[in-house]
Design a protein around this motif. Structure first.
Motif, PDB file in Angstrom:
ATOM      1  N   GLY A   1       0.804  -1.207   0.000  1.00 11.61           N
ATOM      2  CA  GLY A   1       0.000   0.000   0.000  1.00 11.61           C
ATOM      3  C   GLY A   1       0.842   1.264   0.000  1.00 11.61           C
ATOM      4  N   GLN A   2       1.943   1.240   0.754  1.00 14.18           N
ATOM      5  CA  GLN A   2       2.841   2.400   0.780  1.00 14.18           C
ATOM      6  C   GLN A   2       3.492   2.613  -0.579  1.00 14.18           C
ATOM      7  OE1 GLN A   2       5.301   1.056   4.057  1.00 14.18           O
ATOM      8  NE2 GLN A   2       4.324   2.472   5.489  1.00 14.18           N
ATOM      9  N   ARG A   3       3.904   1.537  -1.218  1.00 13.72           N
ATOM     10  CA  ARG A   3       4.496   1.654  -2.554  1.00 13.72           C
ATOM     11  C   ARG A   3       3.501   2.275  -3.533  1.00 13.72           C
ATOM     12  NH1 ARG A   3       8.017  -3.805  -3.950  1.00 13.72           N
ATOM     13  NH2 ARG A   3       9.308  -3.807  -2.074  1.00 13.72           N
ATOM     14  N   GLN A   4       2.244   1.844  -3.425  1.00 11.89           N
ATOM     15  CA  GLN A   4       1.244   2.357  -4.358  1.00 11.89           C
ATOM     16  C   GLN A   4       1.036   3.857  -4.155  1.00 11.89           C
ATOM     17  OE1 GLN A   4       0.751   0.558  -6.648  1.00 11.89           O
ATOM     18  NE2 GLN A   4      -1.294   0.570  -7.516  1.00 11.89           N
ATOM     19  N   ARG A   5       1.081   4.328  -2.926  1.00 14.51           N
ATOM     20  CA  ARG A   5       0.966   5.760  -2.658  1.00 14.51           C
ATOM     21  C   ARG A   5       2.137   6.520  -3.296  1.00 14.51           C
ATOM     22  NH1 ARG A   5      -2.548   7.486   1.436  1.00 14.51           N
ATOM     23  NH2 ARG A   5      -3.644   5.803   2.517  1.00 14.51           N
ATOM     24  N   VAL A   6       3.319   5.952  -3.207  1.00 16.84           N
ATOM     25  CA  VAL A   6       4.501   6.593  -3.801  1.00 16.84           C
ATOM     26  C   VAL A   6       4.384   6.622  -5.323  1.00 16.84           C
ATOM     27  CG1 VAL A   6       7.011   6.404  -4.109  1.00 16.84           C
ATOM     28  CG2 VAL A   6       5.992   6.015  -1.850  1.00 16.84           C
ATOM     29  N   LEU A   7       3.876   5.536  -5.911  1.00 14.23           N
ATOM     30  CA  LEU A   7       3.721   5.492  -7.366  1.00 14.23           C
ATOM     31  C   LEU A   7       2.667   6.490  -7.848  1.00 14.23           C
ATOM     32  CD1 LEU A   7       3.894   1.646  -8.029  1.00 14.23           C
ATOM     33  CD2 LEU A   7       5.698   3.342  -8.326  1.00 14.23           C
ATOM     34  N   ILE A   8       1.635   6.685  -7.055  1.00 13.38           N
ATOM     35  CA  ILE A   8       0.632   7.692  -7.410  1.00 13.38           C
ATOM     36  C   ILE A   8       1.249   9.085  -7.320  1.00 13.38           C
ATOM     37  CG2 ILE A   8      -1.585   8.716  -6.760  1.00 13.38           C
ATOM     38  CD1 ILE A   8      -2.345   5.883  -5.693  1.00 13.38           C
ATOM     39  N   ALA A   9       2.070   9.306  -6.299  1.00 19.40           N
ATOM     40  CA  ALA A   9       2.769  10.596  -6.178  1.00 19.40           C
ATOM     41  C   ALA A   9       3.701  10.807  -7.370  1.00 19.40           C
ATOM     42  CB  ALA A   9       3.562  10.635  -4.871  1.00 19.40           C
TER      43      ALA A   9
END
Length: 238
Positions: free
Chosen positions: A141-149
């Motif tokens: 989930g944290q990785r996905q937030r970074v990829l969205i950023a």
């Protein structure tokens, strides 16, 4: 012109080489819309997406894209990012990858980095506190937030989400859906979201594209996800 669609297919055939995966594709994507692209695995969703991003030319018919530079600047969030964990990249450095295209040549020559932009995008995605952590050490989930950023750091006109909730725990899914709802309110941002399910995401979509049996059908969400319409689609598959 402002009222012109951002993307437009005109009786297009989409595919690879001489093999058409989808035929007779005709629809428009209006600026500020949130299009859900639905269909089972192997139905042609990825083929359509690649054509929209300019990675594949149509085999037949026409595809038109409008944007500030002749075509829309897009930010892309993959289902899975294949970054080799051997590279000790931080979350900030991964997010900063998206900013390169948005920095003009003059700013680069003057040595002006994207720090403020990247920090703002990470904060918007609830990932600013992850900046100094290694990307490979983050949860899914944290990785996905970074990829969205990272996608937002490209300052896109078109945000493309390729099954962004796949493999994410339920709590994080809810948080990301709230984030996408916030993006939806930014009317200047057009969003495409590929998914194979509709239960939680349907409230986000202004329009839905069903991809199935070599065809694409597009319409308003209330029509495309009505019980009678879904029943007709599944009866056609039987």
């Amino acid at each position: 012109m402002k009222n012109e669609p951002l993307l437009r297919f005109e009786d297009a055939s989409l595919g690879y080489g001489r093999r058409a995966v989808l035929t007779g594709v005709s629809y428009e994507v209006a600026q500020g819309s949130f299009l859900g692209i639905l269909g089972h695995n192997g139905s042609g969703k990825s083929t359509m997406l690649k054509t929209m991003l300019g990675l594949l030319p149509p085999l037949k018919g026409r595809f038109r894209a409008r944007g500030a530079g002749g075509k829309p600047r897009y930010g892309y969030v993959p289902q899975k990012e294949k970054l080799d964990p051997i590279y000790p990249l931080t979350a900030y450095e991964v997010a900063a990858m998206g900013s390169y295209r948005s920095l003009d040549l003059w700013r680069r020559l003057r040595g002006q980095g994207p720090q403020e932009l990247v920090r703002r995008c990470l904060k918007q995605c609830g990932a600013l506190e992850l900046s100094a952590k290694r990307y490979s050490d983050l949860s899914g989930g944290q990785r996905q937030r970074v990829l969205i950023a990272r996608a937002l750091a490209a300052e896109p006109e078109l945000l493309v989400l390729d099954e962004p909730l796949a493999g994410i725990d339920v709590t994080t899914q809810g948080a990301l859906l709230k984030l996408f709802e916030d993006f939806k309110r930014r009317q200047e941002l057009t969003i495409l979201m590929v998914s194979h399910r509709v239960q939680h995401e349907k409230s986000l979509f202004t329009h839905v594209a069903w991809v199935d049996e070599g065809k694409v059908e597009v319409g308003p969400t209330d029509k495309m996800l009505s019980a009678s319409h879904i029943m007709r689609i599944f009866e056609a598959e039987l």
